[in-house]
Write a protein that holds these residues in place. Structure first.
Motif, mmCIF file in Angstrom:
data_model
loop_
_atom_site.group_PDB
_atom_site.id
_atom_site.type_symbol
_atom_site.label_atom_id
_atom_site.label_comp_id
_atom_site.label_asym_id
_atom_site.label_seq_id
_atom_site.Cartn_x
_atom_site.Cartn_y
_atom_site.Cartn_z
ATOM 1 N N LEU A 1 0.822 -1.213 0.000
ATOM 2 C CA LEU A 1 0.000 0.000 0.000
ATOM 3 C C LEU A 1 0.854 1.260 0.000
ATOM 4 C CD1 LEU A 1 -2.640 -1.082 2.666
ATOM 5 C CD2 LEU A 1 -2.873 -1.186 0.190
ATOM 6 N N ASP A 2 2.182 1.066 -0.011
ATOM 7 C CA ASP A 2 3.094 2.205 0.047
ATOM 8 C C ASP A 2 2.856 3.027 1.310
ATOM 9 O OD1 ASP A 2 5.224 3.611 -0.847
ATOM 10 O OD2 ASP A 2 4.128 4.847 -2.256
ATOM 11 N N ILE A 3 2.681 2.318 2.435
ATOM 12 C CA ILE A 3 2.407 2.970 3.717
ATOM 13 C C ILE A 3 3.705 3.131 4.491
ATOM 14 C CG2 ILE A 3 1.268 2.678 5.957
ATOM 15 C CD1 ILE A 3 -0.974 1.227 4.465
ATOM 16 N N LEU B 1 -3.126 8.390 7.234
ATOM 17 C CA LEU B 1 -4.131 7.336 7.143
ATOM 18 C C LEU B 1 -4.703 6.969 8.505
ATOM 19 C CD1 LEU B 1 -2.347 4.955 4.608
ATOM 20 C CD2 LEU B 1 -4.100 6.655 4.121
ATOM 21 N N ARG C 1 0.547 7.882 3.624
ATOM 22 C CA ARG C 1 0.764 7.452 2.242
ATOM 23 C C ARG C 1 1.301 8.643 1.468
ATOM 24 N NH1 ARG C 1 -4.192 5.654 0.595
ATOM 25 N NH2 ARG C 1 -3.718 3.450 0.942
ATOM 26 N N THR D 1 0.486 6.423 10.417
ATOM 27 C CA THR D 1 0.823 5.838 9.126
ATOM 28 C C THR D 1 0.383 6.814 8.045
ATOM 29 O OG1 THR D 1 -1.283 4.633 9.139
ATOM 30 C CG2 THR D 1 0.668 3.442 9.871
#
Length: 837
Positions: free
Chosen positions: A93-95, A155, A140, A138
């Motif tokens: 998720l590219d977190i 997020l 993004r 977290t």
């Protein structure tokens, strides 16, 4: 069919490549984190927790513990559990898991907890609803902003950084509120009425409140009062505020103190086993006059053309074992914090000032780096080993330097003379290596018996300070080399050079000052060192040093060695201060493990390095806050007094002046600089009056009066009462002001040009009027001539009853007196330019 399925899932769990490691840690091991992530990646889509548990044969009894592992992985940013209770791999998720660091101006930075070399994310106000300073979130990535900085979208808030808040109590329209001392917390906090009624604080008092509910959208946080610290100006209040504002752990847990009490006060016979006996070696400690914890001792002797240097460091790792009660508290603190009149130690006093401190004439356990150094300053060989020692003297820097400078003979002369000779060799090697060395002014506050500042003194670093520093550097480099050779995990002290963006900015700033940094696009430490040597005698030396330091990145603790740019070392770590720095304690454990042919490991070296780096910055900020407050309090009695000073910094809102004798900075606001509008010229790094041309440069001498000392903001306001006394650098730059562009003119040359310009303008106006009259006259003559010679015109003139309008020919076809290049305006402009030249 079910049986086959069950067999397959059991096989899947048994295929865990980290199963052996988990079995060593736990009696009933669960699937490892790495294996869970690998299975999620293989699945290709997010998985429900029960489905994942079934695949891994998690029993009903294990399910609760399995859920805990997944939640711990989510907290660490390895996975994300969304609102549908689906488990997702964070990297898919590219977190990125980050710590929020708010800025007082309303925006924030999201600092990745895992140091991957990427820059921090910037978060704007729209992303910060409900988020507070210090929160773990977290995010993004969300592209770049107008300035090219990485933006991100928050997020989830994983962990709250604020559990309690310190601030001032006020009543606003009958509502009890807390105004945070930390200006990075932008909103006031509503206080519960019950706690206010119970403790009954007075307006303006400093209180501590525990957060009951956190802010959400436009709803503020709510908290209950837990402690009243007292009035704002009470003695020691500045430290109490800083400790709570920066969330410094300042009270040891009960378990930690009990564990420390069980540690013996003396070295026992069993402690000396398998250690080298150095009790007869005349090791000495050299520290400041007020130091109480001594974690390093030194000894040197001449061996042929070479030198033997012994650096003995307190063996804290013998008393503090991994993950014991003392270790848990010391890891949370990660560093000792030093305030004027008070220290918050990393270890309990029983260890820091007792059994671990290398006090004189008592046995102590130590870890030794025994080096052989050549006459050229190269480390020929080294050896690490545990030992038992006895310090033969508690010496101070000033005492040692006085002995060396005056060649005083005493029982320590032999060792000290060899140490000094070795220091000179190592320092020469340092210069050849190209390491940077900036001489900054340090100060010390002297307090009276009532805790009030009596005076502020300048602290001078002598060669005794530098001698110990070189010995510690040598031991730290050997420790890093030892760890690298044995490929053992630990934390290195990395310091990176300038980024391309910062390097470009630095070169622009230096060019304005007539300076140049060598090395092209890849400058090395020696190029910085060469430039530092050039500016030694400049009045603006300190601001140039700040530019050089700002161009480089901040030193951090990381598990991979990247070298130390500032010291010009290919590898470097911290080994010499385990009493006050947790990374040093980790390095000791790693070295001991290598000597014992074992391995010392941590669950996440990366996160541990990030934590230690954060705690170091936090301690520095807290110390700086306290010093600024104390200086402001000291200047309250000086309001109205006149001081001489030197301009140390210039911004677009004012000029900062370092006051003589007290070494405190105050600010003259831009509106108070004189009867003119002053503008900060960033390209010149100067403040310049629009009409007068009066210029303020860094290094200029001024005389000022103290106007205000504001404890609320720790700011000292000054008023300018004298003319500017230019520094040599500034006088030199204004000798050619008549040829400089606008903004660089002196007052005298500016006046001359204003007079000359007005005269030329008047001359140009008269010329323009004269030429206009001549042109009108020429047009009339031409029209008359045309009317006489044209047949059509003659015919029309014979009919006087009809009025005739004669239309002149276009101007471009007229034989004008002067062409375009010789127009009156051009001639006036040329005359004006000749006068300027």
């Amino acid at each position: 069919m079910a049986k086959n399925k069950n067999t397959n899932t059991l096989n899947l769990r048994e295929k865990d490549p980290y199963l052996t490691r988990e079995q060593q840690k736990y009696d009933h091991p669960l699937p490892s984190r790495e294996w869970i992530i690998e299975l999620l990646e293989q699945a290709g889509v997010p998985q429900k927790i029960p489905t994942l548990a079934e695949k891994l044969s998690i029993t009903d009894e294990e399910f609760e513990f399995f859920e805990r592992r997944l939640k711990a992985m989510a907290r660490d940013g390895q996975i994300l559990i969304n609102r549908k209770n689906l488990v997702c791999v964070a990297e898919k998720l590219d977190i990125v898991k980050c710590r929020v660091e708010m800025h007082k101006d309303g925006f924030a930075f999201a600092v990745p907890l895992k140091t991957t070399g990427d820059k921090d994310f910037v978060l704007y106000e729209r992303q910060l609803r409900g988020v507070m300073n210090g929160d773990i979130v977290t995010v993004r990535p969300a592209g770049l902003d107008k300035r090219g900085r990485r933006e991100a979208q928050v997020l989830d808030i994983v962990e709250r950084g604020q559990k309690s808040i310190v601030g001032r109590f006020y009543l606003e329209r009958g509502v009890a509120v807390l105004e945070p001392e930390d200006k990075r917390l932008h909103q006031n906090v509503i206080l519960e009425p019950d706690s206010v009624a119970q403790l009954q604080p007075k307006s303006g008092q400093v209180i501590v409140a525990e957060i009951e509910s956190y802010p959400e959208n436009h709803r503020p946080a709510v908290a209950k009062i837990t402690e009243i610290l007292g009035d704002y100006a009470d003695s020691g209040m500045e430290i109490e505020i800083a400790v709570r504002k920066h969330k410094l752990p300042h009270e040891f847990s009960t378990g930690c103190l009990k564990a420390a009490d069980k540690i013996p006060d003396k070295v026992r016979a069993t402690d000396r086993k398998n250690r080298v006996d150095l009790r007869d070696l005349p090791l000495v400690t050299i520290d400041g006059e007020t130091s109480r914890d001594f974690d390093d001792a030194v000894y040197a002797e001449k061996i042929g053309r070479n030198y033997r240097l012994v650096v003995a460091i307190a063996d804290v790792s013998h008393y503090v074992q991994p993950h014991d009660l003392i270790d848990i508290d010391s890891r949370e603190r990660a560093t000792s914090v030093y305030f004027p009149r008070r220290v918050i130690p990393m270890l309990p006093e029983k260890l820091s000032n007792g059994i671990c401190s290398l006090n004189p004439d008592v046995e102590r356990l130590c870890m030794v780096c025994d080096m052989t150094i050549t006459y050229a300053g190269n480390v020929k060989s080294y050896e690490f080993y545990p030992a038992v020692m006895k310090s033969h003297g508690r010496l101070t820097y000033n005492q040692v330097w006085q002995w060396i400078e005056n060649k005083t003979e005493n029982q320590f002369s032999g060792c000290l003379n060899v140490l000094y000779k070795l220091f000179q060799i190592l320092q020469q090697k340092r210069f050849k290596r190209g390491a940077m060395e900036f001489e900054t002014i340090e100060t010390q506050m002297i307090f009276d018996d009532n805790g009030k500042i009596e005076r502020i003194e300048e602290v001078h670093r002598n060669d005794a300070h530098k001698l110990i520093e070189e010995c510690m550097l040598a031991a730290n480099v050997c420790a890093a080399d030892f760890l690298l050779k044995h490929q053992h995990n630990a934390l290195y002290r990395n310091h990176s050079g300038p980024t391309p963006e910062k390097l470009a900015t630095l070169r622009e700033q230096l060019a304005l000052l007539g300076l140049r940094l060598g090395g092209g696009d890849d400058p090395q430490p020696k190029h910085y060192g060469e430039l530092a040597a050039q500016i030694t005698d400049r009045p603006d030396r300190e601001i140039i040093q700040s530019m050089l330091l700002r161009s480089m990145q901040q030193a951090v603790y990381e598990p991979e060695n990247e070298g130390h740019f500032g010291l010009a070392y290919e590898h470097y770590t911290h080994f010499t201060s385990p009493i006050r720095r947790y990374p040093d304690l980790l390095v000791h454990r790693a070295i001991k493990a290598i000597l014992a042919k074992k391995t010392y490991d941590e669950s996440s070296w990366q996160e541990l390095g990030a934590h230690c780096s954060f705690c170091e910055r936090r301690a520095d900020e807290a110390s700086r806050d306290v010093e600024n407050w104390l200086k402001t309090y000291f200047m309250r009695d000086k309001v109205g007094d006149v001081f001489g000073g030197k301009i140390s910094r210039i911004t677009n809102f004012g000029v900062f002046v370092t006051l003589d004798d007290v070494h405190i900075d105050g600010m003259i606001h831009v509106s108070e600089l004189g009867e003119d509008y002053f503008q900060y010229r960033e390209d010149l790094m100067a403040m310049i009056g629009e009409r007068s041309g009066v210029r303020f440069d860094v290094g200029d001498r001024v005389q000022v009066k103290v106007a205000r000392a504001d404890l609320e903001t720790s700011r000292i306001d000054l008023l300018l009462i004298s003319e500017v006394k230019k520094s040599k650098k500034s006088r030199k730059s204004t000798q050619f002001d008549d040829r400089l562009p606008e903004g660089k003119l002196t007052k005298k040359s500016s006046k001359k040009i204003q007079i000359a310009t007005s005269v030329l303008d008047e001359a140009a106006r008269l010329l323009a009027e004269s030429d206009a009259k001549s042109m009108r006259k020429a047009k009339r003559k031409k029209a008359d001539k045309t009317s006489e010679t044209t047949p059509k015109a003659r015919k029309k003139t014979e009919k006087p009853k009809k009025s005739v309008k004669i239309k002149p020919k276009s101007e471009s076809r007229q034989p004008a007196k002067s062409n375009q290049s010789d127009s009156p305006r051009k001639r006036a402009r040329a005359a004006k330019q000749r006068s300027k030249n």
